[in-house]
Scaffold this active site. Structure first.
Site, short mmCIF file in Angstrom:
data_model
loop_
_atom_site.label_atom_id
_atom_site.label_comp_id
_atom_site.label_asym_id
_atom_site.label_seq_id
_atom_site.Cartn_x
_atom_site.Cartn_y
_atom_site.Cartn_z
N HIS A 52 -8.35 7.78 4.17
CA HIS A 52 -9.27 6.78 3.61
C HIS A 52 -10.70 6.81 4.17
CE1 HIS A 52 -7.92 4.91 7.31
NE2 HIS A 52 -6.82 4.39 6.78
N ASP A 72 -4.11 3.77 -0.51
CA ASP A 72 -3.90 2.94 0.69
C ASP A 72 -3.33 1.59 0.28
OD1 ASP A 72 -3.78 2.10 3.28
OD2 ASP A 72 -5.94 1.86 3.56
N GLY A 132 -6.02 -5.14 4.19
CA GLY A 132 -5.18 -4.37 3.28
C GLY A 132 -5.15 -4.95 1.89
N HIS A 166 0.18 -7.63 1.22
CA HIS A 166 0.44 -8.71 2.16
C HIS A 166 0.86 -9.95 1.39
CE1 HIS A 166 -1.10 -6.62 5.70
NE2 HIS A 166 -2.18 -6.29 5.02
N HIS A 199 1.71 2.04 1.64
CA HIS A 199 2.49 1.21 2.56
C HIS A 199 3.58 0.49 1.76
CE1 HIS A 199 -0.41 1.69 5.89
NE2 HIS A 199 -1.28 1.80 4.90
N HIS A 208 -0.77 8.16 0.48
CA HIS A 208 -1.07 7.08 1.43
C HIS A 208 -0.67 5.73 0.84
CE1 HIS A 208 -3.85 5.78 4.89
NE2 HIS A 208 -3.15 4.72 4.51
N ASP A 226 -0.96 5.91 11.15
CA ASP A 226 -1.84 5.12 10.28
C ASP A 226 -1.75 3.63 10.59
OD1 ASP A 226 -3.71 4.94 8.03
OD2 ASP A 226 -2.13 3.71 7.19
N HIS A 241 -5.60 8.38 10.85
CA HIS A 241 -6.39 7.16 10.71
C HIS A 241 -7.41 7.23 11.83
CE1 HIS A 241 -6.75 2.61 10.21
NE2 HIS A 241 -7.35 2.83 11.37
N ASN A 293 3.71 2.47 9.63
CA ASN A 293 3.59 1.20 10.38
C ASN A 293 4.66 0.22 9.88
OD1 ASN A 293 2.08 1.24 8.02
ND2 ASN A 293 0.43 -0.01 8.82
#
Length: 422
Positions: A231, A303, A322, A307, A62, A60, A151, A178, A94
């Site tokens: 998560h 996870d 996040g 950002h 991003h 998991h 997710d 999710h 995403n």
């Protein structure tokens, strides 16, 4: 290709930690044992006090590319993963474009092939554009993705989720969910608990997570689909998954280090404490720890969700949800779970390396005769998170400025060194 003899280390080998040497030649694990001798020109590392584990795996993560390269790229994200001891990560969908077609998956795969320093397996979305309105053509893309997930958003329609399960099962692919009931959010952004009440914040109730899990487990009974919950953060979710596993259903779940280390009363008025789902109560944390101990929770995932500074410096209410986690995961789990006596080091290796692979049908562990895929760690090395720059573009984590124990010294993937700190 790597040539090295690591002597007198503690090696996770054949499902246990043993005191041994490990010899790697031309990138292949030649032998694991005691008293291994090699030629004079072979580099030797003194492994006294160090551990050799199979490379960590995170199902998991991003990586933000394509579409959001200002937050992270596949290059920076996989370098952060290597720094954290990971040799395999699974990239969440995403993105822009969302990987909901063969063409869009290829756009991501092309960047992975060019820039990734470790293994990256991409997810495909469950619904077109992750909008929850129409299922993707699962049959077109099933052989090009790791699993199916929306997710970042929960699939709100039970009928749509059930159809996705039926079609994914026919393809031999998992549904990775999710779980979030949007009708129960009411504009919340942290846990609906004591901290929210004391500080005037809008809360997210626990049922918004466990309600969809309970719904989906009932559909697993009907469809037999492999179902994995992302998560998890609530005590009710732990109970639902525990019961499902006791009934023999193909249900699994993950949690993240921040849910095991903190509760909502640890929150501060900063965006580095904001993620989805939120850090919940002390009772939830206790239930998660027990879930890890008894095997209900078999996987630790980060996870990792970077950002920009602008997006995370707006306080609890207005910051993006996040936090990053790849570079702190092992040390955080070692510090908060192993050193506090909740789990053994063997259990931690299973949670971070063995189970994530085996649960999803991949080979796991260090094998003689195969390409070297391992991480060398010092479990007692102390460091402060944030004192040195992150490899990730992101820098916001609830572990920021915390003292952790356990440092990655060497990460080897596919017989090659991908990170070195020794």
């Amino acid at each position: 290709m790597l040539n090295v003899l690591i002597k007198n280390a503690k090696v996770y080998y054949e499902n246990e930690i043993v005191q041994a040497d490990m010899f790697v030649e031309n990138g292949v694990v030649v032998s694991v044992g005691v008293g291994i001798t090699v030629s004079e020109n072979t580099p030797v590392i003194d492994g006294q006090g160090l551990f050799i584990f199979p490379g960590f795996a995170d199902v998991h993560v991003h990586l933000r590319e394509p579409g959001f390269f200002y937050k992270e790229t596949i290059e920076t994200g996989t370098k952060a993963a290597a720094k954290g001891g990971f040799t395999l990560v699974c990239s969440m969908p995403n993105l822009n474009p969302v990987p909901d077609s063969a063409q869009n998956l290829k756009a991501q795969q092309d960047i992975i092939d060019k820039d990734a320093v470790i293994k990256v397996l991409p997810y495909a979305s469950i619904t077109v554009g992750e909008k929850g309105q129409q299922l993707v053509n699962l049959e077109e893309i099933g052989d090009k993705c790791f699993a199916f997930s929306d997710d970042g958003k929960g699939v709100q329609s039970a009928d749509m989720m059930k159809e996705a399960m039926v079609r994914a099962k026919a393809l031999g692919k998992p549904i990775v969910a999710h779980c979030e009931d949007e009708s129960l959010l009411f504009g919340g952004y942290i846990h609906d608990g004591e901290y929210a009440r004391l500080h005037g914040h809008r809360g997210i109730c626990s049922e918004s997570e466990w309600g969809p899990v309970a719904r989906d487990v009932e559909m697993v009974k009907e469809t037999g689909a492999q179902y994995h919950v992302c998560h998890i953060s609530t005590k009710e979710t732990v109970d639902i998954v525990r019961k499902a596993k006791a009934e023999g259903l193909p249900v699994s779940c993950e949690t993240a280090p921040h849910y095991l280390a903190f509760c909502d009363m640890d929150l501060e008025e900063h965006g580095m404490w904001k993620m989805n789902p939120p850090i919940r109560s002390a009772q939830d944390r206790e239930a998660l720890i027990k879930g890890v101990q008894d095997g209900t929770i078999e996987i630790i995932a980060t996870d990792h969700a970077p950002h920009s500074d602008e997006e995370k410096l707006k306080g609890l209410e207005k910051s993006n949800m996040g936090v990053i986690g790849l570079e702190t995961s092992f040390a955080a789990m070692n510090t908060y779970m192993v050193k506090r006596g909740y789990i053994t080091m063997e259990k931690l290796v299973q949670l971070m390396s063995i189970n994530p692979r085996e649960k999803f049908g991949m080979a796991a562990g260090i094998k003689v005769g195969q390409k070297a895929d391992f991480v060398l760690v010092d479990p007692d090395k102390k460091w402060v998170v944030g004192e040195k720059p992150f490899a990730s573009k992101g820098r916001f984590t609830p572990f920021l400025n915390k003292t952790l124990y356990g440092d990655v010294l060497l990460t080897v993937f596919d017989g090659k060194v991908v990170y070195k700190n020794i």
